[in-house]
Structures are given as C-alpha cells and as structure tokens.
Design a protein around this motif. Structure first.
Motif, PDB file in Angstrom:
ATOM      1  N   GLN A 113       1.991  -2.190   7.679  1.00  0.00           N
ATOM      2  CA  GLN A 113       2.346  -1.471   6.458  1.00  0.00           C
ATOM      3  C   GLN A 113       2.912  -2.373   5.366  1.00  0.00           C
ATOM      4  O   GLN A 113       3.336  -1.895   4.319  1.00  0.00           O
ATOM      5  N   VAL A 114       2.894  -3.687   5.625  1.00  0.00           N
ATOM      6  CA  VAL A 114       3.327  -4.644   4.609  1.00  0.00           C
ATOM      7  C   VAL A 114       2.373  -4.562   3.416  1.00  0.00           C
ATOM      8  O   VAL A 114       1.148  -4.440   3.582  1.00  0.00           O
ATOM      9  N   GLU A 115       2.928  -4.642   2.219  1.00  0.00           N
ATOM     10  CA  GLU A 115       2.099  -4.547   1.010  1.00  0.00           C
ATOM     11  C   GLU A 115       1.033  -5.650   0.991  1.00  0.00           C
ATOM     12  O   GLU A 115       1.318  -6.827   1.191  1.00  0.00           O
ATOM     13  N   GLY A 116      -0.197  -5.249   0.761  1.00  0.00           N
ATOM     14  CA  GLY A 116      -1.303  -6.207   0.680  1.00  0.00           C
ATOM     15  C   GLY A 116      -1.964  -6.513   2.013  1.00  0.00           C
ATOM     16  O   GLY A 116      -2.973  -7.228   2.056  1.00  0.00           O
TER      17      GLY A 116
ATOM     18  N   GLN B 211      -5.638  -5.287   2.201  1.00  0.00           N
ATOM     19  CA  GLN B 211      -6.521  -6.081   1.352  1.00  0.00           C
ATOM     20  C   GLN B 211      -6.841  -7.425   2.009  1.00  0.00           C
ATOM     21  O   GLN B 211      -7.992  -7.880   1.980  1.00  0.00           O
TER      22      GLN B 211
ATOM     23  N   SER C 200      -4.621  -7.855  -6.440  1.00  0.00           N
ATOM     24  CA  SER C 200      -3.376  -8.441  -6.951  1.00  0.00           C
ATOM     25  C   SER C 200      -3.556  -9.935  -7.186  1.00  0.00           C
ATOM     26  O   SER C 200      -4.326 -10.596  -6.475  1.00  0.00           O
TER      27      SER C 200
END
Length: 255
Positions: free
Chosen positions: A29-32, A35, A104
């Motif tokens: 669930q860590v951002e990125g 991706q 990002s």
C-alpha cells in the motif's frame, strides 16, 4: 508471474488482511507501489520476449546479434520518451494504470535510471564487435550489400559470388544456411569464412534441449541406457530415410 500478481493485486491485499500479514500489506500500500509493479511487468515481459526470440534450432550469431542490437536501440528510445512522460507505447500495463494522469516525476526518474542501467549492462555483456568481424557478418548476411572499397583483402573473393546471377537468385529463395552450403563447391574459401559466422552456438538452447531430451529418455529404470544415438535422432532436424536404414540391417543375425 508478475503479470498474474499484478492482475490479482486486489485479491492479494484481501489475502494478506485475512491472514494477518500487516507488514506485507503495508508494503503493497506504499504510494507508487502498483505503478512500479506495472513497470516491472512491462520490462520483464519485453526481456522475456527477447529471450524467446533468441531460442530455437534456426538461430545463429547473425540473427541473435540483430535481436540484441534492436533491443538496445529500443531501450535508448524508451529513455528519450521518459523525458516527456510518454509510457503509452513502451509500457502498456503501466499506461493502463495511469491512463488519464501522467506518471509521477519520481517514477519516471526511477524508470529512466533503470533503463540506463539495463543499457549499460547490455553494453558490458555484449561487447562491441571487431570491425573485421562486423564486416564478415555483413557479407555473410547478404553478399550483395558490400562496399568494394571497404572489403579487406582476405574477403575480396566475396566479389566473385556477388556477380554470380544464379547464386544471387538462390540467395533470395533459400534460408541463409542452405545458401552457403550450396555455395560451398564453387567458393570454398568464402564459404569457410561464412560458416565461421553460422556454425557457432548462438545460445544455450540446443544444450538445454539435449539435457531435457536425455532426462526424458534416461530414467531410473533405464539408467544404463546409451543415449547418444537416441539424442541425435531427437535433436536432429534431418528426416531419416527409414527404407535405407531398414535395408542396411540384417533381420536375423543367426543366418
């Protein structure tokens, strides 16, 4: 495997919750994270595709070199596209995830760094060829494409072949290996030079195929089996003439 994991990421999250795995769940669930995972799916898919193209009985140094060079050029193109954030063509899985919004900047920076690392690794592993070898490869690949002023003295005999109309027609119709076998009687010297490019193993595919065939034939119950002849038959692309083979054998040895 990565693609399967990517497609089941929601189910994996639910599984981790159910089995009380908070650390693994937090990592996903860590951002990125998703991706980055999508990018890995794309890049590993591309590398697997290159690897598959290099396998097979009809592969030689010439076409494998072309495959490697094409992939290196593709990597360089992808690096350029990262400057504009264009991932649509290069990385379709990543594009499907970020469809309406650009990736990002940090992700693009990481991808660019990784692609440059891949380019450096390919350059290190597949060294630049000696110009003489490159010339011989070019002449073997197509003798008609030559620059008379740049051909070395040792390869001047290629010029005789390029002016043989019958062989030029054969070159258009025959696979490259068959063409050089056919040209052997007329041009033995240049044929030997061409064979130096065509005979060497371009990959470990044949060795792996032989090992797999041996494992199939030589089991525990047949541990003393001499497999040389069976392996030759299993790996050969030549169709045997059964009638001649049978007629050369004596049916009843006692007579």
């Amino acid at each position: 495997m990565l693609l399967r994991f990517f497609n089941l990421r929601a189910e994996v999250n639910e599984f981790l919750k159910t089995h009380n795995k908070p650390k693994l769940l937090a990592s996903m669930q860590v951002e990125g994270f998703h991706q980055c995972l999508a990018y890995l799916v794309d890049i590993f898919g591309s590398i697997n595709e290159v690897n598959t193209k290099m396998q097979g009985k009809e592969r030689n140094v010439l076409n494998v070199t072309d495959i490697i060079n094409a992939f290196k050029d593709k990597l360089k193109l992808w690096v350029e596209r990262m400057a504009t954030g264009n991932v649509k063509v290069s990385f379709p899985v990543l594009h499907s995830l970020v469809d309406k919004k650009a990736p990002s900047p940090s992700l693009l920076t990481n991808i660019k760094y990784h692609l440059n690392s891949l380019i450096a690794e390919f350059e290190r592993y597949f060294l630049k060829l000696d110009p003489r070898i490159e010339q011989l490869m070019s002449l073997t690949r197509d003798p008609s494409r030559r620059n008379v002023h740049k051909i070395s003295e040792q390869l001047q005999e290629f010029l005789k072949l390029t002016n043989n109309s019958a062989l030029k027609d054969d070159f258009k119709e025959l696979p490259i290996e068959h063409f050089w076998v056919q040209a052997q009687k007329l041009y033995p010297n240049i044929n030997l030079a061409a064979f130096k490019m065509l005979i060497p193993f371009a990959s470990t595919y044949l060795c792996e195929s032989a090992f797999s065939a041996m494992l199939t034939k030589k089991s525990k119950s047949r541990s003393r089996l001499e497999v040389e002849a069976d392996l030759r038959r299993a790996l050969s692309t030549t169709t045997p003439n059964i009638q001649i083979l049978v007629s050369s054998k004596q049916t009843q040895k006692s007579h």
